[in-house]
Design an enzyme around this catalytic site. Structure first.
Site, short mmCIF file in Angstrom:
data_model
loop_
_atom_site.label_atom_id
_atom_site.label_comp_id
_atom_site.label_asym_id
_atom_site.label_seq_id
_atom_site.Cartn_x
_atom_site.Cartn_y
_atom_site.Cartn_z
N ARG A 1 0.86 -1.20 0.05
CA ARG A 1 -0.16 -0.07 0.08
C ARG A 1 0.77 1.24 0.11
NH1 ARG A 1 -1.75 1.10 4.53
NH2 ARG A 1 -1.28 -1.02 5.76
N TYR B 1 -0.91 -3.53 -7.17
CA TYR B 1 -1.07 -4.25 -6.12
C TYR B 1 -2.27 -4.12 -5.41
CZ TYR B 1 -0.18 -5.12 -1.20
OH TYR B 1 -0.42 -5.70 0.03
N LYS C 1 -9.73 -1.79 1.27
CA LYS C 1 -9.63 -0.61 2.09
C LYS C 1 -10.14 0.60 1.76
CE LYS C 1 -6.46 -3.23 4.36
NZ LYS C 1 -6.68 -3.89 5.68
N HIS D 1 -11.48 -1.56 10.99
CA HIS D 1 -10.25 -2.36 10.39
C HIS D 1 -10.09 -3.40 11.62
CE1 HIS D 1 -5.87 -2.57 9.46
NE2 HIS D 1 -6.35 -3.67 8.87
N SER E 1 -1.84 -3.85 10.41
CA SER E 1 -1.35 -4.64 9.42
C SER E 1 0.00 -5.55 9.91
CB SER E 1 -0.94 -4.01 8.09
OG SER E 1 -2.27 -3.74 7.39
N CYS F 1 0.12 -7.71 12.49
CA CYS F 1 0.19 -7.87 13.76
C CYS F 1 -0.38 -8.98 14.45
CB CYS F 1 -0.33 -6.54 14.56
SG CYS F 1 0.93 -5.21 14.39
N ASP G 1 -10.27 -9.07 8.86
CA ASP G 1 -9.73 -7.63 8.30
C ASP G 1 -10.72 -6.66 8.72
OD1 ASP G 1 -7.58 -6.17 7.45
OD2 ASP G 1 -8.52 -6.06 5.53
N ARG H 1 1.55 -12.07 -0.81
CA ARG H 1 0.04 -12.22 -0.16
C ARG H 1 -0.50 -13.46 -0.94
NH1 ARG H 1 -2.19 -8.02 2.94
NH2 ARG H 1 -0.44 -6.70 3.50
#
Length: 603
Positions: free
Chosen positions: A86, A216, A225, A245, A267, A269, A294, A387
C-alpha cells in the site's frame, strides 16, 4: 509489459451481461469514451466466465498456473518490483475542504484531482480490455450491504475481486433499476505502473474511488481498504454505523456458550492468526470460529453492537505462515487461491520464508522477481509483503453465522499493536470512554505491510490511521457518540503479544496460546471478578490467566503484566505529543481521559 496482450474475443454469452440500471450504463460509457479501450467486458461472476478469464490471464503471462497436485486450481502472480505494498503517501482523501479530510490524511482538492486523473486516464486503456466488475460488500441480505462497480484494465484485479467480494449478477440484482440508488463508482487503470503516476484517490461525497498506476492488491481491489474502510467510514458516520479495521471471531465454551469478539490490530500484527486461532490441547472442547480477518461493519440493534464481515475472501501476508503458526490459514490457501510475489519451486509449487518451520526449503526456486534463487542468495525468495488471496469458504473454521445479514453480537472489542515494551499482555478499560482513549492512543512498531521505515513506533488509532476517510477528531467523536447509544456496550481490552524481555526475546509464545488471554477476556464478559485495578485499567492477577501446561516462569509472567511507571511517563508524554500533532481536533473527553490517567499514576 505484462497485462498488455491484446484480448481474444470471448465466446458468446461471456462478457456481454450489461445491467439494466441506466446510471451504471451512462457512467461506464463516460469512462469508455475517456480511456478508449479496445473492448468492454461486463462481468457476471459465473463459473464459465471465471474459467475463460483464468485461461486468458495465463495466456497473457499475468498468472502462472501452479502444479495441480501441489496447489489445486491455484495461480502465481508477480507484481512490478516497484509496486509491492500500500502507498499511503499517494493515497488521497478529496473532500471539499481540507478540514474534512483532517490532519492525518493527504488531502487533495476534488475538482483539480478529477482533472489530473482524467488527464492520466485519457486513452489509458488503448489496446486493452475495460472490465466492469459489479460486486457487493456484505452478506446478500444485510441492511449494511453496499453495492460497488469497479472498472479496471487488469485481469488480475477481476480474478481477485471474484475471490474477495460477492461478484457479478448478485450485485446487479441488489442495485436494481433505480438510477438514484446508492452505489460506489470505482475506476482503476494500471497505466504504465510508474510510481510517479500512482494515485489512489477517494471522493467521499461522490462515493467514488479512482486508482491509477498500481497493480498491487490494497491499492487496486477498490472494494477492500478503499470502499470498505475509507469510503465506508465516511458513510458509517453519516448513516450512524461503524466501519472498522477489525477481525471478528466467535469463541464457544465446551458448555456451548458463545461470544463474539472484534479486534483491531495494525497490518502484520497477527490479525489473520488470531481470527483463525486453534486453542492449545489444554483447552479441549473450546472452539474458535472466523467471521472475518480484516474488516467489521457494525450497527446498533437493541442497544448492542452487531457486526458483519463485508468481505468474501482473505488477502493475507504469506511469510511466516505455516502449519505450526496458522494451520487454518494453510488449509484456507491450499487450493483455489491466488499468490502474489512468492517464490515458484521447480515442481510448480509456491514457497516463502517461514513456510517450513524446521528451516528446510527448496534447493532452488524462482524468486518473486522471476530470478534464480538458492538458499545462499542474498535476496529473499518471497517478498516480505507477499500475499495470498483465498475464498472464505476454504476456511475450515468459518463461523456458521458468517452470512447472517443481521450480524453477530459483539461482547468485546480488543485493541492491540506490536510493542516490545510498556504495554502489558492484556488489560481492560474502565468504561467505554476510557476504551475509546485506549484505541485513540494505540501504537505499533511498523512492519513491511506499508512502504516506509520498519520498526518505528507509530500511533495508529484503532488501527485506522491509513484507512479513516475523514477527520480523525470527528472519527473519535463518532466512537464516543456510538457509546452513548449503547445500553449493552462491548467491554474494551488492549493486548500486546509482542513484549520482549532481556536479550530481546519475546516473553509470550503467542499463536494458539493467545487463547489463554481470550479466555480471560470472555471470563470478564461473563462477569468474573478475576482482575486487579491498576492506573491503566483492569489487569489479570497472576492466577486469573490459565497458564496450565505452558512453559513460562513466574518472572516472565510478572514482566508480561508489569506496568513500568517510568515507561508510562514517556508513554503519556507521547500521547500528549500525538494529540497535539492533530492540531486541536481531539475531543475534550479524550484530553480529559489523558489527564485522569496521569492523575492515577500520580496517586
Amino acid at each position: 509489459m505484462k497485462n498488455l496482450a491484446p484480448a481474444i474475443s470471448p465466446p458468446s454469452g461471456i462478457g456481454d451481461n450489461k445491467p439494466a440500471n441506466q446510471a451504471v450504463l451512462d457512467w461506464v460509457h463516460e469512462v469508455e469514451l475517456l480511456t478508449k479501450p479496445e473492448n468492454v467486458f461486463w462481468c457476471d461472476g459465473s463459473d464459465r466466465e471465471h474459467q475463460y478469464l483464468l485461461q486468458e490471464a495465463v495466456r497473457q503471462n499475468v498468472l502462472i498456473k501452479l502444479n495441480d497436485q501441489k496447489a489445486p486450481r491455484s495461480y502465481l502472480h508477480r507484481s512490478n518490483p516497484n509496486d509491492v505494498a500500500r502507498v499511503e503517501q499517494f493515497t488521497f482523501i478529496c473532500t471539499p475542504s481540507k478540514e474534512e479530510a483532517g490532519p492525518t490524511n493527504n488531502w487533495s482538492e476534488p475538482a483539480e484531482t478529477y482533472s489530473k486523473l482524467h488527464g492520466l486516464l485519457k486513452g489509458a486503456m488503448r489496446g486493452r480490455t475495460l472490465f466492469v466488475v459489479p460486486y457487493i460488500m456484505g452478506p446478500p441480505d444485510s441492511p449494511l450491504t453496499k453495492v460497488g462497480f469497479e472498472i479496471t484494465d487488469s485481469i488480475y484485479v477481476v480474478l481477485s475481486m471474484r475471490i474477495m467480494t460477492r461478484m457479478g449478477a448478485i450485485a446487479v440484482k441488489r442495485l436494481g433499476h433505480d438510477p438514484a440508488a446508492e452505489w460506489n463508482r470505482g475506476v482503476h487503470s494500471l497505466l504504465d505502473v510508474d510510481p510517479a503516476r500512482r494515485f489512489i484517490c477517494h471522493f467521499p461525497q461522490d462515493n467514488t474511488i479512482i486508482s491509477v498506476g498500481s497493480g498491487y492488491g490494497g491499492n487496486v481491489l477498490l472494494s477492500k481498504k478503499c470502499l470498505a474502510l475509507r469510503i465506508g467510514s465516511y458513510l458509517a458516520r453519516k448513516q450512524g454505523w461503524m466501519a472498522e479495521h477489525m477481525l471478528i471471531l466467535g469463541v464457544e465454551s465446551p458448555e456451548g456458550k458463545k461470544h463474539y469478539v472484534a479486534a483491531a490490530f495494525p497490518s502484520a500484527c497477527g490479525k489473520t492468526n488470531f481470527a483463525m486461532l486453534i486453542p492449545p490441547k489444554h483447552f479441549a472442547g473450546w472452539k474458535v470460529t472466523t467471521v472475518g480477518d480484516d474488516i467489521a461493519w457494525m450497527q446498533i440493534r437493541d442497544g448492542r453492537l452487531f457486526a458483519v464481515n463485508p468481505e468474501n475472501g482473505y488477502f493475507g501476508v504469506v511469510p511466516g505462515t505455516n502449519y505450526k503458526s496458522n494451520p487454518n490459514a494453510m488449509k484456507s490457501i491450499a487450493h483455489d487461491s491466488l499468490y502474489t510475489n512468492v517464490a515458484l519451486t521447480d515442481d510448480g509449487d509456491v514457497w516463502w520464508e517461514g513456510k517450513d518451520p524446521d528451516g528446510s526449503g527448496p534447493k532452488h526456486a524462482i524468486d518473486w522477481r522471476g530470478n534464480d534463487w538458492t538458499p545462499d542468495s542474498k535476496e529473499k525468495a518471497a517478498h516480505p509483503n507477499s500475499r495470498f488471496t483465498a475464498p472464505v469458504r476454504n476456511n475450515p473454521v468459518l463461523d456458521p453465522d458468517f452470512e447472517k445479514g443481521q450480524g453477530v453480537p459483539i461482547s468485546a472489542i480488543i485493541f492491540g499493536g506490536r510493542r516490545s515494551n510498556t504495554m502489558p499482555l492484556v488489560f481492560q478499560s474502565f468504561d467505554w470512554k476510557h476504551g475509546v482513549y485506549l484505541g485513540a492512543t494505540m501504537a505499533s512498531e511498523t512492519t513491511a505491510a506499508a512502504t516506509g521505515a520498519v520498526g518505528q513506533v507509530r500511533r495508529d488509532p484503532m488501527a485506522m490511521l491509513p484507512f479513516c476517510g475523514y477527520n480523525l477528531g470527528d472519527y473519535f467523536r463518532h466512537w464516543l457518540a456510538v457509546g452513548k447509544r449503547l445500553t449493552n456496550p462491548p467491554l474494551i481490552f488492549n493486548v500486546n503479544w509482542f513484549r520482549k524481555g532481556e536479550g530481546g526475546k519475546f516473553l509470550w509464545p503467542g499463536f494458539g496460546d493467545n487463547m489463554r488471554v481470550l479466555k480471560w477476556i470472555i471470563d470478564r464478559c461473563e462477569g468474573s471478578n478475576g482482575a486487579l485495578k491498576s492506573p491503566i485499567g483492569w489487569l489479570p492477577g497472576l492466577h486469573d490467566l490459565d497458564l496450565v501446561e505452558l512453559d513460562l516462569d513466574h518472572k516472565s509472567v510478572d514482566e508480561l503484566l508489569e506496568i513500568d511507571h517510568e515507561d508510562w511517563k514517556k508513554e503519556l508524554a507521547e500521547h500528549k505529543t500525538f494529540f497535539d500533532s492533530l492540531g486541536g481536533v481531539v475531543p475534550q473527553e479524550l484530553t480529559k481521559q489523558r489527564e485522569q490517567l496521569a492523575a492515577r499514576f500520580a496517586e
